[in-house]
Design a protein around this motif. Structure first.
Motif, short mmCIF file in Angstrom:
data_model
loop_
_atom_site.label_atom_id
_atom_site.label_comp_id
_atom_site.label_asym_id
_atom_site.label_seq_id
_atom_site.Cartn_x
_atom_site.Cartn_y
_atom_site.Cartn_z
N ALA A 184 16.21 40.19 21.54
CA ALA A 184 16.67 41.12 20.25
C ALA A 184 17.79 40.80 19.77
O ALA A 184 18.05 40.84 18.69
CB ALA A 184 16.68 42.62 20.90
N GLY A 204 21.05 42.70 23.28
CA GLY A 204 19.68 42.37 23.97
C GLY A 204 19.62 40.79 24.16
O GLY A 204 20.68 40.05 24.30
N TYR A 221 13.71 40.90 28.45
CA TYR A 221 13.03 39.87 28.05
C TYR A 221 11.75 39.97 27.59
O TYR A 221 11.37 39.56 26.61
CB TYR A 221 13.26 38.46 29.13
CG TYR A 221 14.42 38.16 29.84
CD1 TYR A 221 14.61 38.28 31.08
CD2 TYR A 221 15.56 38.26 28.95
CE1 TYR A 221 15.67 37.97 31.90
CE2 TYR A 221 16.79 37.91 29.65
CZ TYR A 221 16.83 38.04 31.00
OH TYR A 221 18.09 37.64 31.74
C1 LIG Z 1 26.05 44.36 31.86
C2 LIG Z 1 25.11 43.22 32.04
N1 LIG Z 1 24.08 43.59 32.70
C3 LIG Z 1 22.74 42.70 32.77
C4 LIG Z 1 22.95 41.76 31.93
C5 LIG Z 1 21.78 40.70 32.28
N2 LIG Z 1 20.93 40.70 30.80
C6 LIG Z 1 20.06 41.98 30.42
C7 LIG Z 1 19.86 42.91 31.42
C8 LIG Z 1 19.64 41.81 29.27
C9 LIG Z 1 18.71 42.72 28.43
C10 LIG Z 1 17.26 42.09 27.85
O1 LIG Z 1 16.34 43.06 27.74
P1 LIG Z 1 16.36 43.64 26.27
O2 LIG Z 1 15.24 44.78 26.27
O3 LIG Z 1 17.74 44.09 26.16
O4 LIG Z 1 16.26 42.55 25.15
P2 LIG Z 1 14.65 41.89 24.92
O5 LIG Z 1 13.70 42.36 25.84
O6 LIG Z 1 14.35 42.08 23.69
O7 LIG Z 1 15.07 40.47 25.28
S1 LIG Z 1 19.99 40.19 28.69
C11 LIG Z 1 20.84 39.87 29.73
O8 LIG Z 1 21.59 38.83 29.93
C12 LIG Z 1 23.88 41.56 31.23
N3 LIG Z 1 24.06 40.46 30.40
N4 LIG Z 1 25.11 42.12 30.95
#
Ligand SMILES: Cc1ncc(Cn2c(C)c(CCOP(=O)(O)OP(=O)(O)O)sc2=O)c(N)n1
Ligand SMILES: [Mg+2]
Length: 567
Positions: free
Chosen positions: A401, A398, A481
């Motif tokens: 997370a 995440g 995020y």
């Molecule tokens: C394969 C892939 N797609 C998209 C991303 C971009 N990305 C994405 C889509 C994330 C997810 C963040 O949301 P989450 O709900 O998993 O976590 P939080 O809301 O707790 O920050 S973190 C991030 O760098 C990535 N790193 N890797």
């Protein structure tokens, strides 16, 4: 028909399985279809485990995790073209993480592909894979299948481990070969990752640099966990008294609560160290490329690295030590005289005070009585349950997370934490979790952002089908995020928005697992304890305050106009 007098026959499918078994591979992770379904069937008939996934990327991530955890290459099996491409992300990620894995993929008939006659799933897979993986091989002749597997095993394991692509055209898989010739063609690789020690000159140079230090810092990378070098690294750290900083998947090489850990004073330790000893850690973006102001301009670096070309990639290395971590760190620990380093006690005291202050601030955040939960209060509850189950393997992905869990959840043993790694890849979670459970039999706790979970969420069915002891906690803040991004242009939802009322727990129930929906730390604790007691697949939908997160790497901030308009 095979007459009674004809010598018994084998074929490419039997041979690839024989070669894997001969090299100690006991599990294959994959998605079957043309032309590899029978490879999975024969593997099972030979007593191997075949773990069938819903998407090849998760199967590949599982193979990579098996390589990291098990000390020999994990194996992923994919079908031609689209299946191969889905798995390639994982093989490329394994290469970036330096995890040993082999992606074996069926491919279409070369004679048709090479003339681009529009064959079934036509793609030049070897050429496609080559730029993205450590090495790529194709086996054209059935008698070379044993050689191809042997080359893949040695290449995945030796030097800097990585992902190897092995292309098996349908014509090779289907080709017959006399059974005795087939048996002779199988190669068992001897010592796939030979020890490599350093010269006396290199060792003496490193001893001189380290013994000149007043504020030394040891940075422990996941390469140490991967190389199973925890014993020699513990000896080096404890014999010299040097403070250490673990990278995320090296947490637990020495226990996070170790008195010489400066993880809670990371920035100060990095900024003030005058000699840095890098063990299986690259000076890449995760360490600010070794640049100031994060690092002192005059800091000198000692680097233990198996890949010579990595040296000087970001900072000049004053004392390069090229070899395998177990051998070289052992040499270094022996060569450094007890008391040979005069560490500035005042610096150590300041680091401890700073770490203690940060730990106290974190403890207050974990204990805060807030509703709805935020990342700290939720992970505070997870931390307490995890402390009661120290053998757990933690999977984590995440953004918030990931960042909060990395700092809040301590590790006490090596190879117990698997996360997004060097590439920051989302989608590794449930593939890693399946492999962690299959390879170790230990309980697995996957701490997932709600977006990250979505990349591999359908593998909950895989986890339920095999009845694995995997508990997935979805930290559901309703977005990438965060869940309250004000930038949306109504009636469209914000680009970062996800469904805040999503009930991921019901996904588990759909496949026979246990689902828990929790809104307080007490409810979360109860759900985790119940899931551990059951030892079966579970998904916990953990409601997190949508305003709790921060957006990683806000590029807009680098551009004054954008920053002004966003304000
Ligand atoms: C394969 C892939 N797609 C998209 C991303 C971009 N990305 C994405 C889509 C994330 C997810 C963040 O949301 P989450 O709900 O998993 O976590 P939080 O809301 O707790 O920050 S973190 C991030 O760098 C990535 N790193 N890797
Ligand atoms: Mg989220």
């Amino acid at each position: 028909t095979v007459s009674e007098t004809q010598a018994p026959l084998s074929d490419g499918i039997e041979l690839v399985v024989d070669a894997l078994v001969a090299n100690g591979i006991d599990t294959v992770y994959g998605v079957v279809g043309i032309p590899v379904t029978d490879v999975a069937r024969v593997a099972q008939a030979r007593g191997m485990r075949y773990i069938g996934f819903r998407h090849e990327q998760s199967a590949g991530h599982a193979a990579a995790a098996a390589g990291f955890l098990g000390g020999r290459p994990g194996v992923c099996l994919t079908v031609s073209a689209p299946g191969f491409l889905n798995g390639l992300v994982a093989t490329a990620n394994a290469t970036t993480n330096c995890f040993p894995m082999i992606q074996i993929s069926g491919s279409s008939d070369r004679a048709v592909v090479d003339l681009q006659r529009g064959g079934y799933e036509e793609l030049d897979q070897l050429a496609t894979a080559r730029p993205l993986v450590k090495a790529a091989f194709r086996v054209e002749r059935v008698e070379d299948v044993g050689l191809g597997v042997a080359r893949a095993v040695r290449t995945a394991m030796s030097g800097r481990p990585g992902g190897v692509y092995l292309d098996l055209p349908s014509t090779t898989l289907g080709a017959a070969i006399a059974a005795d010739e087939a048996a002779r063609s199988v190669i068992t690789v001897v010592d796939p990752a030979p020890r490599q020690l350093v010269s006396l000159d290199a060792l003496n140079r490193a001893v001189e640099v380290i013994e000149s230090a007043r504020r030394p810092l040891v940075v422990i990378g996941k390469g140490v966990a991967q190389a199973r070098a925890e014993h020699v690294v513990t000896e080096l750290v404890e014999r010299t008294g040097m403070p250490f900083l673990p990278m995320s998947m090296a947490k637990g090489v020495l226990p996070d609560g170790h008195p010489q850990s400066v993880a809670a004073a990371r920035s100060m330790a990095i900024a003030e160290a005058d000699v840095v000893v890098l063990l299986g850690a690259r000076l890449n973006w995760l360490l600010g490329h070794g640049r100031s102001p994060q690092w002192a301009e005059d800091a000198r670096f000692v680097q233990v690295e198996v890949e010579p070309e990595e040296l000087d990639s970001n900072r000049p290395i004053a004392a390069p030590l090229v070899g395998d971590l177990v051998s070289v760190v052992g040499q270094l620990a022996t060569a450094l005289r007890p008391g040979g380093i005069r560490i500035d006690q005042g610096w150590l005291d300041r680091l401890s005070e700073h770490a203690a202050r940060n730990a106290a601030k974190m403890a207050a955040r974990l204990a805060a009585d807030v509703s709805p939960m935020n990342f700290s209060t939720a992970l505070g509850a997870v931390r307490d349950v995890l402390a009661a189950h120290p053998g757990t393997i933690l999977v984590n992905e995440g953004a918030n997370a990931l960042d909060f869990a990395r700092d809040i959840l301590p590790m006490t043993m090596p190879r117990r934490r698997l996360d997004c790694g060097t590439w920051g890849v989302m989608g590794v979670g449930l593939g890693y979790a399946v492999a962690a459970a299959v390879e170790t039999g230990l309980p697995v706790l996957a701490i997932e952002g709600d977006s990250a979970f979505g990349f591999s969420g359908m593998e909950v069915e895989t986890i339920c089908r095999y009845g694995l002891p995997v508990t997935t906690v979805v930290l559901n803040n309703g977005g990438i995020y965060r869940g309250d991004d004000p930038s949306q242009a109504p009636p469209q939802p914000a680009p970062t928005a996800l469904s805040p009322s999503a009930r991921y727990d019901q996904l588990a129930e759909a496949f026979g697992g246990s689902g828990y929906h929790v809104e307080t730390p007490t409810e979360l604790t109860k759900a985790l304890e119940a899931a551990y007691a059951e030892g079966r697949p579970a998904v916990v939908n953990c409601v997190i305050d949508p305003t709790a997160g921060t957006e990683s790497g806000h590029i807009g901030g680098l551009n004054p106009q954008r920053a002004a308009s966003a304000a």
